[in-house]
Structure formats: C-alpha cells, structure tokens
Motif scaffolding. Structure first.
Motif, mmCIF file in Angstrom:
data_model
loop_
_atom_site.group_PDB
_atom_site.id
_atom_site.type_symbol
_atom_site.label_atom_id
_atom_site.label_comp_id
_atom_site.label_asym_id
_atom_site.label_seq_id
_atom_site.Cartn_x
_atom_site.Cartn_y
_atom_site.Cartn_z
ATOM 1 N N ASP A 290 -9.030 0.399 -1.072
ATOM 2 C CA ASP A 290 -10.377 -0.332 -1.399
ATOM 3 C C ASP A 290 -10.646 -1.482 -0.259
ATOM 4 O O ASP A 290 -10.077 -2.471 -0.422
ATOM 5 N N SER B 146 -8.420 7.156 12.595
ATOM 6 C CA SER B 146 -9.821 6.962 12.076
ATOM 7 C C SER B 146 -10.695 6.157 13.177
ATOM 8 O O SER B 146 -11.863 5.882 12.915
ATOM 9 N N PRO C 185 -4.716 -1.001 5.379
ATOM 10 C CA PRO C 185 -3.678 -1.501 5.871
ATOM 11 C C PRO C 185 -3.641 -2.371 7.154
ATOM 12 O O PRO C 185 -3.091 -3.419 7.452
ATOM 13 N N HIS D 179 0.776 -1.256 -0.022
ATOM 14 C CA HIS D 179 0.004 0.055 -0.113
ATOM 15 C C HIS D 179 0.954 1.146 0.085
ATOM 16 O O HIS D 179 0.710 2.227 -1.010
ATOM 17 N N TYR E 45 -10.853 12.376 -1.764
ATOM 18 C CA TYR E 45 -9.658 13.087 -1.829
ATOM 19 C C TYR E 45 -8.480 12.115 -1.934
ATOM 20 O O TYR E 45 -7.368 12.455 -2.267
ATOM 21 N N ASP E 46 -8.557 10.812 -1.615
ATOM 22 C CA ASP E 46 -7.624 9.846 -1.866
ATOM 23 C C ASP E 46 -6.379 10.088 -1.254
ATOM 24 O O ASP E 46 -5.397 10.181 -1.636
ATOM 25 N N ALA E 47 -6.780 10.252 0.247
ATOM 26 C CA ALA E 47 -5.662 10.797 1.061
ATOM 27 C C ALA E 47 -4.597 9.513 1.359
ATOM 28 O O ALA E 47 -5.232 8.338 0.731
ATOM 29 N N PRO E 48 -3.663 9.721 1.590
ATOM 30 C CA PRO E 48 -2.711 8.348 1.770
ATOM 31 C C PRO E 48 -3.134 7.113 2.044
ATOM 32 O O PRO E 48 -2.747 6.148 1.853
ATOM 33 N N LEU E 49 -3.820 7.119 3.146
ATOM 34 C CA LEU E 49 -4.372 5.996 3.651
ATOM 35 C C LEU E 49 -5.675 5.199 3.211
ATOM 36 O O LEU E 49 -6.237 4.233 3.532
ATOM 37 N N THR E 50 -6.072 6.055 2.067
ATOM 38 C CA THR E 50 -7.158 5.616 1.441
ATOM 39 C C THR E 50 -7.045 4.332 0.590
ATOM 40 O O THR E 50 -6.021 4.019 -0.179
ATOM 41 N N LEU F 184 -8.212 0.953 9.109
ATOM 42 C CA LEU F 184 -8.164 1.290 7.480
ATOM 43 C C LEU F 184 -7.971 -0.130 6.898
ATOM 44 O O LEU F 184 -7.811 -1.330 7.140
ATOM 45 N N HIS G 287 -11.866 6.292 6.695
ATOM 46 C CA HIS G 287 -12.196 7.763 6.498
ATOM 47 C C HIS G 287 -13.610 8.035 6.502
ATOM 48 O O HIS G 287 -14.456 7.560 6.312
ATOM 49 N N GLY H 111 2.216 6.030 2.515
ATOM 50 C CA GLY H 111 0.755 5.695 2.701
ATOM 51 C C GLY H 111 0.168 5.378 3.834
ATOM 52 O O GLY H 111 -0.823 4.929 4.002
ATOM 53 N N HIS I 174 -14.654 12.327 3.250
ATOM 54 C CA HIS I 174 -13.202 12.422 3.176
ATOM 55 C C HIS I 174 -12.742 11.493 1.836
ATOM 56 O O HIS I 174 -11.589 11.743 1.632
#
Lengths: 515, 515
Positions: free
Chosen positions: B114, B26, B74, A84, B107-112, B72, B100, A384, B104
């Motif tokens: 699938d 989160s 990971p 990731h 925005y495809d933040a670093p921890l976003t 999340l 998230h 990430g 939010h």
C-alpha cells in the motif's frame, strides 16, 4: 508495577523471550522493564532494519514471535522494509512502537507522526494502547495476533505514559488461536483433479513446506503422477539429504513457463497461482496458460499439513514411503571464481543442519543448485523483494538456533542496505559466516533493464546500476564493525577460508571478488 | 516520447535538475529517461535513506526541489525517516516512486504494498499516476506542490506502464504558487503586543530565519525591546559574523524555561509556541507559563519576510540598522578532548561560507556555542528528530553548493543509521569533512533514561544504550567506502587533521575519540 513491566511479564508468560531493539526516549520505561526482566533477552542493533529483519529470521526458525522495540514513526519506518518481507513470509513478529505520551501528541512535537498510518501497510494487526491499565491485555492480544496461523505482524503502539503509569497484573499464558481447516470440498476437488489423468502441479507455499508437509505431498505425487513445485521465494524450506525433492519455480517468466509447460491443472497449498515478480511490456503477468484449471487446497491461513494428510487418504497414498534425497555432495569448486565454483564449495562443506539465508540475487543460483543433495539444511529466502534482508535475518536465525551454523549468502549491493548488522553479529558473537558475492554492480538491474525494453542505454544509465567507483571494501567495513573478515580472489582461497569458517564458531565474513 | 521521458522533460523544464536515486526494476524506464536527459544529474546511493536525506540537504540550500527515485513501498519506507525530517523542515522534495504496472497490481506480487498508505504520513501531497498521458501534467503538479511555500514533500507514484507507454508532450515552465500573506489583524496585534511594555519574545521558525528576516526581526527587537529566539532545531540558520544575534531555545525544559522566564508574550513567526521535544512524567509539555499571551504573526505557509517588513513599519523600526555580529573567533581548542575543545577548533578554522550539518546530539553544543561569532556560515539541524540525517543531508548540501565547504558534525550512534552515505560522498567527490564524535554510547539516551524517572537501572538496561563492545572503527568503515579517514585521540591531532581538511577539497572523515 507500571505498564511497561506488566507488558513485559505478559510477553514472557506467553513465550516471547527475545527483543531486538533500537530504542529512544519514548521507550525508556520499556527499556528499563526489559532490563529488569529475567525472561526477555535484549539484542541491540544500530539500525531498526536490523531489528525487524532479525525478528523475521527468529520467527522463521523459532515458530514463535520475537518482539522489536522501535522509536516512534521514524523507527518504524526504518524497520518497515524488512517488515514488508516478514509480512509476505507470514512470520510472527510483535512490534512495540513507543509513542509520545497521550497528552503530548496534541503539540505536534518534532517526532510526532501518523504511526497508525505507517503501521497499516506492514502489519496484519495494529493497536494503540489507550492507558496503562490496558497495556497487559493489549500485549496478550498482540501475541495472539502474531501467533495466528501461519504467523502475523502485530504492531502495538505504546504511548510513553501508558508505559510509565501504574498498571494491573500481567496476563498469564494464553492458548494459541486455532487454525482454520480446509473444507471437505477443497479436498474432494483436489483429489478429483489428481486422478483425472491431466498433467497437474501441486504448488507448495510457505505453510506447506515443512518436512512433514513435503513428505505428504511427495506421497500424493508418487500415487497420482502430479509434480511438486514451491514458490520461487519461500520463508523456510528444509532441503538436502533426507528431504523430498520439491522443485523451485524459476524467477523469470521463460524459466517458470518452461518448467510448467503442458501443465493443465494447478493445486495451490498455502499459496497463490504462479505469477511474475514484475510486469514487462507486452508479456502476461500469469505464468500459467489461460485455460489452466486452478484450485486452492488451502489458503495461507489454513492448516496445510492437515489438508495434505486428508488428501493423502483421499488419493489412497497412505502406503507410499516418501522418496528421500540421498546425500550426494557436488565436490568442492575449483578453477575460475564464479557463482558455480563458489556454490559447489559452499555446498560441499556445508555442515549438517546449517541454516542458509540467501540474498545473493544473480549470484545465488549456483549455490542453490549445488546444495540440492548436500547435508540437510534450511533455506531462507527473500519473500518480499525488499533488499537488505539477508544479514539481519541471519542474526535472528542464529539467535533462534544457537547450535546450528548459519551461512548468509549475499550480494554486495544488497548487503549495503543493512550493513550495520555486522556489528550485532560481533556483539552477540553469533555463529554466522557471511559470504559476500562482490560483482560491484546491481547485476540483476542490468539484466532487468534489458528485459523491460529500455532502449538506447548509455553510460549515464548504466552508472545508476553500477556500484564500483569506488569499489566497496567489505573486509575493511566488516573489521570496522568487529567481525573478522577475509577476501577471496581465487576459488582455492575461498575454499580455505570457508572451510576454516565451517570448522570454527562465531561471526566471520568472506568477500568473494567476482571478475 | 514515453511517459518517463516526458516526465523528465517536465521536471527539468521546471527547474528540477538533480535526482538522488536507488532504483529497481519498476523504475527502469525512468532510469533510462534520466540517462538520456541532459538536464537531470543522477546521484546514486546505496540506501534510500541516503537519497531522501540528500534531497533534504539539497532543498534546504537550493530553495528548490531535487527528486528522489525510489523502488516501490520498501524503497519509500527506507527513505521515510529522512522524509519525516524533511517534512518537519518544510523542505521541497519530489519523490518519484516506481510501482508495479497498473494491470499487475491485482496479483499481489511480492513487492506489492500500500504505497499510498505509506506515503501519506511523510508527504504533504500524494498522487498515483493513472496513465502515461497524465504523467507530464502530474509531474508538473508535483513540482508546484513541492514549491508551495515554504516547501512541501510531493510524492508521485508512477506505475511502470505509465512510464513505458507513449505519452504526450512535456509541460513547460510553470510559475511558482503564490505565498499567502499575513492578515492585517496579525500585524496589528503583534505591533500592539510589542509596544505594550510587557516582556516579549519573538520566536522565529524556519521561514523567518533567512538573513533578511533576521535583520528585520532585529530592527523590531531594537525598537521594542523584544528578544529574539529561534526553534531548537531549524532547517537552515545563517550564523556568524555579519549576521544578527538570534538565540536558540534550549532542548531541555529547564534550559528553555530559564531562557524565557519572566516572558509574558510570545509572537511566533512561521512556527508554533515552544513545547517539549518529549513528555516527562509530571512535567508540563509547554515551555511557556499558562498565563502567557500567544500570538502567531505568520503560520508556516505564510510569507514571513513580508510580514516582518510590515511589522517593521508598524513599530516604526525602519530607521534602525541591524546589529551585525562582529568576527570574533574563539581560538583553537587545546588540552583534553571534549566537545568544547573540539568545538573551539571547529569554529576557529571554519572557512567563510561553510555549511554546517549537525547531528552531534550531546556532543554538538560545544561546536554551536563556539561558532556564534566565527566566519559566516549556514547551520542545518535535525528538524524531525529522526536519526541518520546528518551524513545524507551533507551530501545534498554539497551538491547544491559545490563551491562551499560542508562540515558534518555527527555522533557515532547516529552516523551508523545511514553510514552508506560515505560511499556517495566518495563517488561524487563532494567537498565534505565529516567529524565523528565517538563516545561509544547513545549518551543522550543515558541522560533521558534518568530524566524519565526509570528506576533501579541495571547493566542490562545500560547495555541497550551503549554501543561499545565492540567499538566501531569509523576509519576502517570510511576507508572501506572510499573516503579517506583519520583518527584523533588528542585535540592537537584533531586540529592538524581538521586544518588539513579545511585546506583541501573532497571528502574526508575525522573520528574523534571522546574519553
């Protein structure tokens, strides 16, 4: 030649020379093929997250992919958190995932799982090999996918019979895929924005943070008055003496919005407009004001250096000389042990051309600030947000650059996710100095707990963010994995231990006890 | 009451009382809600694979789900390997994955990532919460999914704003979902097969391995002459004195096919027909001959005990008394250190009602064989083949059954995948004795390498299967995580250390050096 052997020869022909591996039975023919290959170095890890993080570090520094060798779905899962991170960094990596023989999958044996499903979220490219004859061409395709600018995660699922059956000849060296260029409109718009007199920030993402890109951006900034920033977390930033001054955006909203207050225009180069890492109740996710003008010079997959070069010409900045940082070391730290005293010493004694891998969370800012004008170095950060990146990434960086000292700055909590890395450092005798900032808590989470507005926090809650009771002994753990280790309870102890580490080769660990 | 608080109350109302957690930002409102909850115990782990493996061990012993709290995508990835094992075991588990805030994600933040995609392969049931008002009902649905016979992995993805926004009242206690029953045809066919005079095996899977199910199967076997086997790797098998004799199918094809040679009929109860763990070149995947008659009495989701009860009646076995194993301890081991001498001592001194968690790979057979007639115990084994199961699962078993001694038999290679477990054992002062069989290699892989027909094996290949250089020091690592540890280099040393462990409470580790 069986499939595994032809695959290996294809990879080596195409410049893939390192495999970070934690194999199992379904990978045995690939293991045997690696064993016979002259061109592929194999590096064993005790956990797959070490393999993938190491491949990230290798790819960041070598600018070409290593491969990982992982055992079916669970092996991939164990490596996915660091994949990731690597995906967010656009690091080139090739994952070779062994699977059951094609005819065996129907039986739903214990290790059967949906590997394609697991691969999708952490890969840019996924393919399952259909038969041994296809394997060399599929491997070549994986290399091309990984080498697609600015780097991709390519996951090749190799059923065991595709590895052990007879195959065809290996694929020779292929050319790298071409990199798309910015449109003329993108250059023209950026040039217009930079010359319209409004306060402007140029935000540099990973592909725009090479030394050459930084220098071009600096020339543009000199000519136009724009300010240069980079993302909070970047793949690899050349820093220190001889490099240009690019400010890092702050992590917290109040830091970042203060840095870019009054800014009306943002030009993004290889990145996106600045947003919050997490959402917080009642706070906007965007760091820029709603009236801001946003323009993307290059998307992540486009050639940032070439676009900056064209922009230099468009704003007539060719005549400028980049403003290079002069060497100005901070002096060694002294007095109380904290991230600033330790950070000063870290920077003071950092040797030229070191590689710094940082996952020090709340303990990292002191080292980053102190090293702005120290000897030139590369700074690798957690792209990430997935914890447990630092130790494995240091392995990969050290493998890619055996002549450079690697310093890994790590929080204690984060280090425990992939602590098995230490063993691989010892086994390969890698030139890595690990500095553990031991505050015995997930300090960032204690800060975040307050920031998200959680109310009436009690001891039971805080215990979930506290990793004391019992205190971890990193010296014992490190020694137990073959890496010599020392503990620093004063700044002077740290200075002595760190200087010793900088003056010698091979892995070591220093546990800094933060009061 | 916010979403997190109403979710927590719903979980507690429905019998979920333990959370194995490694949270992040989160999840902070869920952390705060757990902190305030009287009914939910929180147990912190330093790595998510410990949380999920612990939830597996807990669910196996408590027959109800614990929850995990993961950060999340990971965090889920780090826990997925042990969720794979738990899924294959049909252990009830509820995963709470923080995500998230809904607004939010764009925005495809670093921890976003699938998370739904990552959840599918390791879950039976997945749902993403849409809003805070839905959260209590979604949590109740997750409990019902987890409690669906024989147990399922239920993954609930909780966006941060769904946790922190105002919600509705908690859901009160719900009834467990009903368990489907075997069809009459399934019973009739099984009874016909059992009385037609042909050599028959009854193969018991996880739902058919309770003590009651074993006793009914034994009555059927007495009456009909059928033989009883169980899968090689089972969720939980009651064994030892006072239990029935159910043979375990061998791992390797030649073992299993010898055990069931001449058998013409297989009746599966809660499992599938016996097949190979891995495919090997030129060997069949099926352990049974192609002419075998296969019949499934119950699928895994059906009520095995009820079906066996009906089958007892159908073959007129009600009059039988189950043949119970008499206590017949093997005597303590002596002489050379090997898996048989250590296994004998393990069994000789194993206290009544102990729980044995085994991931000892090539070192495990001696302990299994020696303990067949020792004090009654439960044996938990690696159901999904994903390494790093043993230490975390021991945690969960000890939490579920605080009055029972847990003995964890582990290979050295496998133990390194989730070695962070030791810290949680220390923190919670769990009554676990970890025995590490240190042979300094992935011995099973050295065996498998030969079996898959890899040719011309050289040192480079063997190095990928060898975890010496440097040798791991489990005593140092264990001590570094707060678990007292000793090393046994002779059988006599082991005997003394193990007897001490059996006679005291709390966690300890014994590293057995195999020559």
């Amino acid at each position: 030649m069986n499939g595994a052997e032809s695959m290996l020869e294809t990879l080596v022909n195409n410049g893939v020379e390192v495999c970070f591996t934690n194999p199992g039975t379904s990978e045995m023919h690939m293991v045997a093929a690696i064993g016979k290959s002259q061109g592929m170095r194999s590096i064993l890890a005790l956990f797959e997250g070490v393999c993938t993080g190491a491949a990230d570090g290798y790819g960041r520094m070598a600018d070409k992919p290593a491969c990982t060798l992982l055992h079916l779905g669970p092996g991939l899962s164990n490596g996915s958190a660091n994949l990731h991170n690597a995906k967010k960094a656009n690091t080139p990596i090739i994952n070779l995932i062994g699977d059951h023989a094609t005819y065996h999958k129907q039986y739903d044996a214990p290790l059967t799982s949906d590997i394609v499903g697991l691969s999708g979220p952490i890969s840019h490219w996924v393919k399952t090999v259909a038969c041994a004859e296809d394997l060399p061409a599929d491997a070549a395709e994986a290399v091309a996918a990984a080498n697609t600018h600015p780097g991709q995660i390519a996951t090749l699922i190799v059923p065991a019979d595709c590895a052990w059956n007879d195959s065809v000849a290996a694929v020779p060296k292929q050319t790298r895929p071409a990199t798309p260029l910015a449109t003329d409109d993108a250059i023209i718009t950026a040039a217009e924005m930079l010359t319209n007199g409004k306060p402007t920030v140029i935000l540099l993402g990973n592909p725009a943070l090479t030394q050459a890109a930084q220098e071009m951006a600096d020339k543009i900034a000199q000519t136009t008055g724009a300010r240069l920033f980079c993302d909070t977390f970047s793949k690899r930033v050349p820093r220190g003496a001889g490099r240009c001054d690019v400010q890092r955006l702050g992590y917290f909203a109040e830091q970042a919005t203060e840095q870019i207050s009054e800014v009306e225009q943002f030009i993004m180069v290889g990145t996106k407009a600045p947003i919050a890492f997490f959402a917080y109740p009642g706070q906007p996710s965007e760091f820029y004001s709603p009236n801001s003008r946003l323009h993307t010079l290059t998307n992540a997959n486009e050639d940032a250096e070439q676009a900056l070069q064209r922009l230099v010409a468009a704003v007539s900045a060719e005549h400028c000389q980049p403003r290079l940082i002069q060497l100005n070391k901070p002096g060694a730290g002294s007095g109380a042990v904290n991230q600033f005293s330790i950070g000063a010493s870290f920077a003071e004694y950092l040797p030229a051309n070191a590689i710094v891998v940082e996952e020090a969370a709340t303990s990292g800012a002191g080292s980053f600030a102190a090293s702005a004008q120290c000897e030139p170095h590369d700074w690798l950060s957690l792209t990430g947000g997935s914890i447990g990146f630092g130790l494995p990434t240091a392995i990969g960086a050290a493998v890619a650059c055996p002549d450079r000292k690697v310093v890994c700055l790590h929080g204690d909590g984060g280090a425990m996710y992939t602590i098995q890395s230490l063993w691989t450092m010892a086994r390969e005798n890698l030139d890595i100095c690990v500095v553990i900032f031991a505050n015995r808590k997930y300090q960032i989470l204690q800060i975040e707990l307050a920031r998200v507005g959680a109310e009436n926090v009690n001891k039971k809650t805080l215990d979930m963010l506290d990793i004391g009771n019992p205190d971890l002994d990193f010296v014992a753990m490190s020694t137990g994995m073959g890496v010599k280790a020392t503990r620093a309870e004063t700044t002077e102890e740290f200075n002595q231990q760190y200087v010793d580490a900088m003056n010698s080769k091979g892995p070591c660990l220093i546990e800094v006890i933060l009061p």
